[in-house]
Write a protein that holds these residues in place. Structure first.
Motif, PDB file in Angstrom:
ATOM      1  N   ALA A 620       0.831  -1.209   0.000  1.00  0.00           N
ATOM      2  CA  ALA A 620       0.000   0.000   0.000  1.00  0.00           C
ATOM      3  C   ALA A 620       0.863   1.256   0.000  1.00  0.00           C
ATOM      4  CB  ALA A 620      -0.927  -0.011   1.213  1.00  0.00           C
ATOM      5  N   LEU A 621       1.888   1.297   0.862  1.00  0.00           N
ATOM      6  CA  LEU A 621       2.762   2.478   0.924  1.00  0.00           C
ATOM      7  C   LEU A 621       3.552   2.628  -0.368  1.00  0.00           C
ATOM      8  CD1 LEU A 621       3.972   4.834   2.504  1.00  0.00           C
ATOM      9  CD2 LEU A 621       5.660   3.230   3.468  1.00  0.00           C
ATOM     10  N   HIS A 622       4.044   1.513  -0.899  1.00  0.00           N
ATOM     11  CA  HIS A 622       4.833   1.573  -2.129  1.00  0.00           C
ATOM     12  C   HIS A 622       4.004   2.181  -3.269  1.00  0.00           C
ATOM     13  CE1 HIS A 622       7.824   0.243  -5.127  1.00  0.00           C
ATOM     14  NE2 HIS A 622       6.769  -0.013  -5.887  1.00  0.00           N
ATOM     15  N   ARG A 623       2.791   1.673  -3.467  1.00  0.00           N
ATOM     16  CA  ARG A 623       1.974   2.176  -4.568  1.00  0.00           C
ATOM     17  C   ARG A 623       1.557   3.627  -4.335  1.00  0.00           C
ATOM     18  NH1 ARG A 623      -0.452  -3.289  -4.335  1.00  0.00           N
ATOM     19  NH2 ARG A 623       0.309  -4.435  -6.159  1.00  0.00           N
ATOM     20  N   ARG A 624       1.300   3.966  -3.065  1.00  0.00           N
ATOM     21  CA  ARG A 624       0.905   5.356  -2.772  1.00  0.00           C
ATOM     22  C   ARG A 624       2.060   6.307  -3.076  1.00  0.00           C
ATOM     23  NH1 ARG A 624      -2.562   4.847   1.365  1.00  0.00           N
ATOM     24  NH2 ARG A 624      -4.189   5.217  -0.189  1.00  0.00           N
ATOM     25  N   ASP A 648      -6.543  16.544  -7.740  1.00  0.00           N
ATOM     26  CA  ASP A 648      -7.402  15.886  -6.751  1.00  0.00           C
ATOM     27  C   ASP A 648      -6.730  14.643  -6.185  1.00  0.00           C
ATOM     28  OD1 ASP A 648      -9.381  17.779  -7.057  1.00  0.00           O
ATOM     29  OD2 ASP A 648     -10.504  16.610  -8.545  1.00  0.00           O
ATOM     30  N   ARG A 649      -6.061  13.887  -7.064  1.00  0.00           N
ATOM     31  CA  ARG A 649      -5.395  12.675  -6.593  1.00  0.00           C
ATOM     32  C   ARG A 649      -4.214  13.022  -5.679  1.00  0.00           C
ATOM     33  NH1 ARG A 649      -6.727   7.307  -7.637  1.00  0.00           N
ATOM     34  NH2 ARG A 649      -5.422   6.106  -6.216  1.00  0.00           N
ATOM     35  N   LEU A 650      -3.491  14.088  -6.014  1.00  0.00           N
ATOM     36  CA  LEU A 650      -2.388  14.536  -5.166  1.00  0.00           C
ATOM     37  C   LEU A 650      -2.908  14.882  -3.780  1.00  0.00           C
ATOM     38  CD1 LEU A 650       0.533  15.563  -4.658  1.00  0.00           C
ATOM     39  CD2 LEU A 650      -0.198  17.752  -5.626  1.00  0.00           C
ATOM     40  N   GLN A 656      -3.882  10.804   2.830  1.00  0.00           N
ATOM     41  CA  GLN A 656      -3.719   9.444   3.333  1.00  0.00           C
ATOM     42  C   GLN A 656      -2.362   9.258   4.017  1.00  0.00           C
ATOM     43  OE1 GLN A 656      -6.329   7.206   3.336  1.00  0.00           O
ATOM     44  NE2 GLN A 656      -7.327   9.110   2.677  1.00  0.00           N
ATOM     45  N   LEU A 657      -1.312   9.872   3.443  1.00  0.00           N
ATOM     46  CA  LEU A 657       0.003   9.776   4.083  1.00  0.00           C
ATOM     47  C   LEU A 657       0.013  10.484   5.429  1.00  0.00           C
ATOM     48  CD1 LEU A 657       2.562  10.285   1.144  1.00  0.00           C
ATOM     49  CD2 LEU A 657       2.067   8.176   2.404  1.00  0.00           C
ATOM     50  N   SER A 658      -0.745  11.576   5.547  1.00  0.00           N
ATOM     51  CA  SER A 658      -0.764  12.299   6.824  1.00  0.00           C
ATOM     52  C   SER A 658      -1.331  11.432   7.939  1.00  0.00           C
ATOM     53  CB  SER A 658      -1.576  13.589   6.691  1.00  0.00           C
ATOM     54  OG  SER A 658      -2.964  13.326   6.588  1.00  0.00           O
ATOM     55  N   ASN A 659      -2.207  10.470   7.597  1.00  0.00           N
ATOM     56  CA  ASN A 659      -2.748   9.566   8.613  1.00  0.00           C
ATOM     57  C   ASN A 659      -1.706   8.577   9.108  1.00  0.00           C
ATOM     58  OD1 ASN A 659      -5.322  10.710   8.452  1.00  0.00           O
ATOM     59  ND2 ASN A 659      -5.906   9.376   6.732  1.00  0.00           N
ATOM     60  N   LEU A 660      -0.649   8.349   8.292  1.00  0.00           N
ATOM     61  CA  LEU A 660       0.381   7.382   8.659  1.00  0.00           C
ATOM     62  C   LEU A 660       1.511   8.001   9.474  1.00  0.00           C
ATOM     63  CD1 LEU A 660       0.694   5.471   5.249  1.00  0.00           C
ATOM     64  CD2 LEU A 660      -0.737   4.901   7.233  1.00  0.00           C
ATOM     65  N   ALA A 666       0.488  17.629  10.399  1.00  0.00           N
ATOM     66  CA  ALA A 666       0.123  19.000  10.025  1.00  0.00           C
ATOM     67  C   ALA A 666       0.769  19.408   8.706  1.00  0.00           C
ATOM     68  CB  ALA A 666       0.524  19.966  11.143  1.00  0.00           C
ATOM     69  N   LEU A 667       2.063  19.103   8.545  1.00  0.00           N
ATOM     70  CA  LEU A 667       2.752  19.500   7.316  1.00  0.00           C
ATOM     71  C   LEU A 667       2.201  18.761   6.101  1.00  0.00           C
ATOM     72  CD1 LEU A 667       6.500  19.814   8.415  1.00  0.00           C
ATOM     73  CD2 LEU A 667       4.958  21.637   7.694  1.00  0.00           C
ATOM     74  N   LEU A 668       1.972  17.479   6.240  1.00  0.00           N
ATOM     75  CA  LEU A 668       1.421  16.709   5.124  1.00  0.00           C
ATOM     76  C   LEU A 668       0.010  17.193   4.778  1.00  0.00           C
ATOM     77  CD1 LEU A 668       2.720  13.210   6.207  1.00  0.00           C
ATOM     78  CD2 LEU A 668       3.367  14.415   4.112  1.00  0.00           C
ATOM     79  N   TRP A 669      -0.773  17.527   5.810  1.00  0.00           N
ATOM     80  CA  TRP A 669      -2.123  18.027   5.559  1.00  0.00           C
ATOM     81  C   TRP A 669      -2.067  19.364   4.810  1.00  0.00           C
ATOM     82  CZ3 TRP A 669      -6.974  16.329   5.706  1.00  0.00           C
ATOM     83  CH2 TRP A 669      -8.000  17.281   5.668  1.00  0.00           C
TER      84      TRP A 669
END
Length: 699
Positions: A620-624, A648-650, A656-660, A666-669
């Motif tokens: 999942a992380l690799h494809r993301r 939109d996909r970006l 999704q990465l910010s949840n990990l 905050a920065l990813l969001w």
């Protein structure tokens, strides 16, 4: 030529309120209406600075049009061929770029204007005859006549005496040709005829004053003839002696202009100060002219001439000059010279790039009724960084090639005809011809892929001739800085627009893209891992991605995501994904001639099923990360229009990465919100600020 609007330059041209130049000249542009004069006692020498393409020449040409016929105005381009070498038959000891420029300037200033007749230049005329006569030792009578007549026309009044110059030219030519051979006697004959013409017969009081002006030349002993003889001798001697003589010629020009405005009647007739425009002032005769004017003004030898010069670079030689941003000059020039520093009489004004709205208007005006893709003007602005020349050329290309060429990439590679009398050429080549030193285009094309001195040397060693070595790399880097190109950490060519054009040229040097691949392969080897160095890794991944190899970049970003500082991780992602991209050409290379952009398909997950995940990696992380890399790669590419679906996909992938990463949430969001906004607005992707940055900025 019809009046053209120069976008983003209102602080120079504005009429309400009056811009800098109208306030200095005392006239509204394109009108014979006076405005209050700023700096009535001493005028700043305005110097517009910047790199190529920022519109210095366009500003000067527009000023010439704005004031022609209203007040005396002259424009000289110091890079013109006429200032490069003496005309045929003229010996070098009797000619210089500055002396030639003074003749050209005076010829233009002499033209009649509204409410006033021609200006005469008896002082300058006398000095130029003395200089020219120093080269008549073995000249034929026809050459002497041509040179004399052109100089003597500076004293043409346009009145009933209009035929006197031609008769006097014949008289001087006869006197010189019939004189006994010998430079001294030839010179004496020419000077005596010159002074006689000013003091006898048709001479008025102004001519009488001019005829004795050279009595004050150093060591002339109160004799004008001796002063002119010394002037001629100093000019022929060259070096600092010539500079001394040239300074007096500049002073003669300004004294003649001052005389033309003296007295009650001339002041009533002439509205507006005279205006002298000097383009490419970094080339001879520019530095000599600027220095002569500034030194005289520092020594209280006053004049009321408005000088505006265009100077490529930052004006480093004018160390004490007052520097102001263009926006600061819209209503008032806050300028006060330092009594002890001649260069403080200069007012340096860097020309800024144009804004997005200016780009929108320029593209719209060029394309007229043609339908323009709504994102194209913003994409053009992002690509050019607001460079006026770049915007203008791409706007003209769009006008000629829409609708088939509807992206920045298609505009750059599309053929454009900029003038009717020349064949068309790809827009990127037309731009490089104007933005890059012609004598170093080949070297810069290769070195544009470099990031610093060491990587540039590696490229030079691999792809450039043996006689271009490390010293030449340093010299070229210094030259770029001197020409005003910005310095950017991590890039040998700091200007992103110029770098993009050079890399595009590198890609098109060979049909099979051999040198393109060799350049990137050289840098991949140069940045081979020697230690755990994140900077070197970023450069290596950047160049691998430029060749279409994304596996290492995906693996690095995937493996460093859990532990690396979030801001550093985003910076690495952004830099690696700034690799240049060219549509598929074949299995080994890339080119614009291919159809489609595979990055969008990857970013949207359409190729996930066919892409194998390496053993041991989190699928999942690799494809993301893979989708995210290709999304940023496409959206940060200045050669394509932003894709709203990819934006939109970006946003989704970063969310999704910010949840990990709770610590970097905050920065990813913020990146998930700001990066799509930047891409759609035609802005480079900005690194988001964390809470500490925001608090510091607001403190």
């Amino acid at each position: 030529m019809a009046h053209r609007r120069l976008h983003g330059r209102g602080a120079l041209f504005g009429t309400d309120p009056a811009g800098l130049v109208p306030r200095l000249v005392g006239l509204r542009p394109h009108q014979h209406r006076a405005v209050p004069v700023e700096h009535p006692r001493e005028v700043p020498f305005v110097v517009l600075t910047g790199a190529r393409g920022l519109g210095k020449s366009a500003v000067l040409e527009e000023l010439q049009e704005a004031y022609r016929g209203h007040t005396p105005v002259a424009l000289v381009d110091c890079a013109a061929v006429e200032f490069a070498a003496p005309p045929s038959g003229r010996p070098a000891e009797a000619w210089s770029p500055l002396a030639q420029a003074l003749l050209v300037i005076a010829e233009q200033l002499a033209a009649p204007v509204t409410g006033a007749g021609r200006i005469q230049f008896p002082r300058l005329m006398s000095g130029l005859v003395a200089v020219a006569a120093g080269g008549w030792g073995d000249a034929d009578s026809e050459r002497i006549r041509r040179e004399v007549e052109r100089i003597l026309l500076l004293n043409e009044s346009g009145s009933w005496l209009s035929g006197i110059a031609g008769r006097w030219a014949g008289r001087v030519a006869v006197n010189v040709v019939t004189a006994v051979t010998g430079t001294g006697q030839l010179l004496t004959a020419a000077i005596e005829a010159t002074l006689d013409s000013l003091s006898e017969g048709f001479g008025n009081r102004r001519h009488q004053r001019a005829s004795v002006w050279y009595r004050d030349y150093p060591n002339a002993g109160g004799h004008a003839r001796r002063g002119l003889m010394l002037l001629s001798g100093h000019f022929r001697a060259g070096g600092t002696s010539r500079q001394h003589a040239e300074r007096h010629l500049v002073r003669a020009l300004l004294a003649d202009l001052t005389d033309a405005y003296a007295g009650v009647l001339p002041r009533m007739q002439r509205i507006g100060r005279p205006l002298i425009l000097v383009d490419n002032a970094q080339s001879p005769p520019g530095p000599g002219l600027v220095d002569a004017v500034l030194r005289d003004r520092a020594e209280d030898i006053a004049d009321q001439v408005v000088f505006v010069a265009g100077l490529r670079g930052t004006g480093a030689f004018l160390r004490s000059a007052v520097r102001r941003e263009l926006s600061e000059l819209a209503r008032r020039a806050d300028w006060t010279p330092d009594a002890g520093a001649p260069s403080s009489r200069a007012l340096l004004v860097p020309l800024p790039p144009l804004g997005p709205d200016d780009t929108l208007h320029i593209v719209g005006a060029a394309c007229g009724e043609l339908p323009v893709p709504p994102q194209l003007p913003h994409a053009v602005h992002r690509l050019t960084g607001g460079n006026p020349l770049g915007i203008t050329v791409l706007a003209e290309t769009a006008a000629q090639r829409l609708p088939e060429a509807a992206s920045p990439a298609a505009l750059l590679t599309g053929e454009v005809r900029l003038t009717r009398d020349q064949p068309g050429a790809p827009a990127y080549r037309e731009l490089l011809d104007r933005l890059v030193p012609a004598d170093r285009l080949g070297e810069l094309t290769v070195l544009a892929a470099a990031h610093d001195y060491d990587s540039a040397c590696a490229l030079a060693d691999a792809l450039l001739p043996d006689d271009f070595g490390p010293a030449d790399v340093r010299a070229l880097r210094t030259r770029l800085a001197e020409e005003g190109l910005p310095v950017a950490a991590g890039q040998f060519v700091g200007d992103p627009f110029v770098r993009t054009l050079l890399l595009l040229r590198l890609h098109h040097l060979d049909a099979d893209h051999t040198r393109w691949r060799r350049a990137h392969e050289t840098l991949i080897r140069h940045y081979a891992p020697e230690r755990d160095d994140a900077v070197r890794a970023g450069y290596r991944l950047h160049h691998q991605l430029a060749l279409g190899a994304d596996a290492s970049a995906i693996g690095h970003l995937r493996d460093t995501f859990p532990a690396l500082d979030t801001r550093a991780w985003l910076a690495t992602l952004r830099f690696v994904a700034s690799a240049p991209y060219f549509h598929a050409h074949d299995e080994a290379g890339r080119d614009f001639t291919g159809q489609g952009d595979r990055r969008a398909a990857v970013a949207l997950g359409r190729t996930d099923a066919e892409h194998p995940v390496p053993d041991g990696a989190d699928p999942a992380l690799h494809r993301r990360v893979r989708r995210l890399l290709h999304a940023v790669w496409q959206l940060s590419d200045p050669l394509v229009l932003p894709d709203a679906t990819v934006c939109d996909r970006l946003r989704f992938e970063l969310e999704q990465l910010s949840n990990l990463r709770p610590a970097g949430n905050a920065l990813l969001w913020r990146a998930s919100r700001e990066w799509p906004e930047d891409a759609l607005a035609g802005r480079p992707l900005r690194l988001p600020e964390d809470d500490d940055d925001r608090n510091a900025g607001g403190a």
